[in-house]
Scaffold this active site. Structure first.
Site, PDB file in Angstrom:
ATOM      1  N   HIS A   1      -2.689   5.242  10.008  1.00  0.00           N
ATOM      2  CA  HIS A   1      -2.370   4.137   9.099  1.00  0.00           C
ATOM      3  C   HIS A   1      -2.642   2.801   9.794  1.00  0.00           C
ATOM      4  CE1 HIS A   1      -0.189   1.316   6.612  1.00  0.00           C
ATOM      5  NE2 HIS A   1      -0.386   2.184   5.639  1.00  0.00           N
TER       6      HIS A   1
ATOM      7  N   GLU B   1      -8.222   2.560   3.135  1.00  0.00           N
ATOM      8  CA  GLU B   1      -7.256   1.490   2.896  1.00  0.00           C
ATOM      9  C   GLU B   1      -7.749   0.192   3.523  1.00  0.00           C
ATOM     10  OE1 GLU B   1      -3.056   3.097   2.075  1.00  0.00           O
ATOM     11  OE2 GLU B   1      -3.294   3.000   4.229  1.00  0.00           O
TER      12      GLU B   1
ATOM     13  N   SER C   1      -2.121  -2.022  -2.295  1.00  0.00           N
ATOM     14  CA  SER C   1      -1.581  -2.712  -3.471  1.00  0.00           C
ATOM     15  C   SER C   1      -1.895  -2.012  -4.797  1.00  0.00           C
ATOM     16  CB  SER C   1      -2.043  -4.176  -3.508  1.00  0.00           C
ATOM     17  OG  SER C   1      -1.558  -4.856  -2.364  1.00  0.00           O
TER      18      SER C   1
ATOM     19  N   GLU D   1      -1.079   0.145   9.968  1.00  0.00           N
ATOM     20  CA  GLU D   1       0.058  -0.436  10.704  1.00  0.00           C
ATOM     21  C   GLU D   1       0.220   0.243  12.065  1.00  0.00           C
ATOM     22  OE1 GLU D   1       2.825   0.044   7.481  1.00  0.00           O
ATOM     23  OE2 GLU D   1       1.664  -1.439   6.370  1.00  0.00           O
TER      24      GLU D   1
ATOM     25  N   ASN E   1       3.821   6.379   0.683  1.00  0.00           N
ATOM     26  CA  ASN E   1       4.164   6.103   2.082  1.00  0.00           C
ATOM     27  C   ASN E   1       5.355   5.141   2.071  1.00  0.00           C
ATOM     28  OD1 ASN E   1       4.294   5.338   4.735  1.00  0.00           O
ATOM     29  ND2 ASN E   1       2.318   4.276   4.755  1.00  0.00           N
ATOM     30  N   TRP E   2       6.514   5.678   2.384  1.00  0.00           N
ATOM     31  CA  TRP E   2       7.739   4.862   2.277  1.00  0.00           C
ATOM     32  C   TRP E   2       7.916   3.918   3.459  1.00  0.00           C
ATOM     33  CZ3 TRP E   2      12.266   8.379   0.077  1.00  0.00           C
ATOM     34  CH2 TRP E   2      11.850   8.917  -1.153  1.00  0.00           C
ATOM     35  N   LYS E   3       7.119   4.071   4.485  1.00  0.00           N
ATOM     36  CA  LYS E   3       7.201   3.226   5.687  1.00  0.00           C
ATOM     37  C   LYS E   3       8.646   3.185   6.204  1.00  0.00           C
ATOM     38  CE  LYS E   3       3.158   0.868   3.996  1.00  0.00           C
ATOM     39  NZ  LYS E   3       2.354  -0.337   3.883  1.00  0.00           N
TER      40      LYS E   3
ATOM     41  N   GLY F   1      -0.171  -4.274   1.167  1.00  0.00           N
ATOM     42  CA  GLY F   1       1.057  -5.069   1.095  1.00  0.00           C
ATOM     43  C   GLY F   1       0.819  -6.532   0.770  1.00  0.00           C
TER      44      GLY F   1
ATOM     45  N   GLY G   1       2.100   2.286  -1.076  1.00  0.00           N
ATOM     46  CA  GLY G   1       3.174   1.772  -0.230  1.00  0.00           C
ATOM     47  C   GLY G   1       4.299   1.199  -1.091  1.00  0.00           C
ATOM     48  N   GLY G   2       4.285  -0.101  -1.274  1.00  0.00           N
ATOM     49  CA  GLY G   2       5.374  -0.791  -1.973  1.00  0.00           C
ATOM     50  C   GLY G   2       5.782  -0.151  -3.294  1.00  0.00           C
TER      51      GLY G   2
HETATM   52  P1  PGA Z   1       0.778  -1.035  -0.328  1.00  0.00           P
HETATM   53  O1  PGA Z   1       0.626  -0.119   0.971  1.00  0.00           O
HETATM   54  O2  PGA Z   1       0.614  -0.144  -1.526  1.00  0.00           O
HETATM   55  O3  PGA Z   1       2.149  -1.633  -0.226  1.00  0.00           O
HETATM   56  O4  PGA Z   1      -0.308  -2.060  -0.243  1.00  0.00           O
HETATM   57  C1  PGA Z   1      -0.337   0.890   1.017  1.00  0.00           C
HETATM   58  C2  PGA Z   1      -0.260   1.594   2.343  1.00  0.00           C
HETATM   59  O5  PGA Z   1       0.080   0.958   3.353  1.00  0.00           O
HETATM   60  O6  PGA Z   1      -0.506   2.805   2.432  1.00  0.00           O
END
Ligand code: PGA
Length: 250
Positions: free
Chosen positions: A95, A167, A213, A97, A9-11, A173, A234-235
């Protein structure tokens, strides 16, 4: 056997050129014989070029969100039909967010899921508890309610196009990961409630991804757990070497 999946997930990261660069690096570095399904979710404006660039590869492209309506006066929004028309047939819905910053409720998410499925899309449905829920030991309840409200109105036939992504919000994050044992405990719980609602065939075939993470140095241990079928990253999905290492860790 359940499908193993690693999704990035590149956000809101990577402009057009950076998107192409990262895709090219992934194409170079991902082993071609990987059995794991590899999915990337760049931002909306780069989806069409991502689809073009991955055409003859085994990388699949997903959207990070979509609107629940078929179309119309919803300024700034993107419909399922628009995604399908550029070759995107996977969408991340729910998600944390989106839930937190854009106030997406369980009822709204159920609506989005329904629209996506109507368009034959695969849904990666995200859910998970916050830290306060875990500290008050209500995390199992919260997760069960998110699942029930978001997905349990679906007919059995819909589940072939559902991927679950647990998640825990406190791990997204933050650099803090659920321990492999915490992930397994929750994934097993999730599979059991799906089993109670829909039976063993669906419970045993639905892929449940862990997100929060995941990094190259913890992926192998998390993925080794029997009910963890992959990860939503994510990251670490923003660096080709890290994402490839995670995809290889399954
Ligand atoms: P993260 O994000 O790996 O940076 O914790 C995961 C996600 O939001 O899907």
């Amino acid at each position: 056997m359940r499908q193993k999946i690693v999704a990035g997930n590149w956000k809101m990261n990577k402009n057009s050129e950076e998107t192409e660069d990262l895709i090219n690096e992934l194409i170079d570095k991902l082993p071609t014989d990987l059995e794991t399904t590899v999915i990337i979710a760049p931002t909306f404006v780069n989806l069409a070029s991502a689809v073009d660039h991955t055409e003859f590869t085994h990388i699949r492209v997903a959207a990070q969100n979509m609107h629940q309506a078929e179309g119309g006066a919803f300024t700034g929004e993107i419909s399922a039909d628009m995604l399908k028309s550029i070759g995107v047939d996977i969408v991340i819905i729910g998600h944390s967010e989106r839930r937190a910053y854009f106030h997406e409720t369980d009822a709204l998410l159920a609506n989005k899921v329904e629209t996506a499925l109507k368009h034959d899309m695969t849904v990666i449905f995200c859910f998970g508890e916050e830290l306060k829920d875990r500290s008050t030991k209500s995390h199992f309840n919260i997760v069960e309610n998110q699942l029930r409200d978001g997905l349990f109105n679906l007919p059995e036939s819909a589940w072939a196009n559902i991927v679950l992504a647990y998640e825990p919000v406190w791990a997204i994050g933050t650099g803090e990961t659920a321990t492999p044992e915490q992930a397994q405990e929750m994934h097993e719980f999730i599979r059991e409630i799906v089993r109670k609602q829909y039976g063993s065939t669906i419970a045993d075939t639905v892929s449940i991804l862990y997100g929060g993470s995941v990094k190259p140095d913890n992926a192998r241990e998390i993925f080794s757990k029997p009910d963890v079928d992959g990860g939503l990253i994510g990251g670490a999905a923003l660096k080709a070497d890290d994402f490839v290492a995670i995809a290889e860790a399954i």
